[in-house]
Design an enzyme around this catalytic site. Sequence first.
Site, short mmCIF file in Angstrom:
data_model
loop_
_atom_site.label_atom_id
_atom_site.label_comp_id
_atom_site.label_asym_id
_atom_site.label_seq_id
_atom_site.Cartn_x
_atom_site.Cartn_y
_atom_site.Cartn_z
N SER A 189 -11.52 49.65 4.97
CA SER A 189 -10.39 49.64 4.17
C SER A 189 -9.19 48.95 4.48
CB SER A 189 -10.17 51.39 4.19
OG SER A 189 -11.04 52.19 3.86
N ARG A 190 -9.70 47.59 5.29
CA ARG A 190 -8.51 46.84 5.63
C ARG A 190 -7.75 47.17 6.88
NH1 ARG A 190 -11.68 44.33 3.25
NH2 ARG A 190 -11.67 42.38 2.01
N LEU A 191 -8.09 48.23 7.73
CA LEU A 191 -7.52 49.07 8.59
C LEU A 191 -7.93 48.31 9.88
CD1 LEU A 191 -7.29 52.60 7.52
CD2 LEU A 191 -5.31 50.78 7.35
#
Length: 211
Positions: A189-191
Amino acid sequence: MKLDAERREYLKGDLRRKTLNDDPIEQLKRWLDEAGEMEQIDPTAMTLATVDSEGQPSQRVVLLKKLDQDGLVFFTNLNSNKAQDIAVNNKVSANFAWLPLERQVKIKGVASRISHSETLSYFLSRPKNSQLAAWASNQSQPISSRQFLMAAFDKMKQKFAEGEIPLPDFWGGYRIKPIAFEFWQGGSSRLHDRFEYTPSEFGWDIKRLAP
């Protein structure tokens, strides 16, 4: 390719403060070793960024040839664009990108020439054709054709057909003395996980950065 639709999840792993080495050089060695063990292509390749006298940045890939507490060492023609940039601005940055491992390391530092003895020791360890190529290539300068380059290489072959090939006076090494590191591990999640090392009174200060 539809560029704005190109995306994927990063699921190879995570990075936590408790797993990080307190010394960024040792952490970099660990990741280099892991990249090599997993047979990444050119695991020692790093993108080197320099800035010229007019403030124009430039990047190229070079190979890391030595890593210790004094810094990161690479070699080049001393008349190359990168060497000319360093002569007027020795602040540089380097980036290792092991994309199949979803990892990057960014390093800010100051570059300086290494000693003649260090350069000679490395030059003598190179394959003969690599030594000849250092003599044959006037790096970064325009040439008329591939044939011109090969003719220069053949000329050096004949010139140094017997005995050791001497170290060119226009070829040498640079050491990047790091002033900051950033270790990046892709996350879902692009984290992504990002940790920055900066010098402190007692070694290195380590901060987690937002992705």
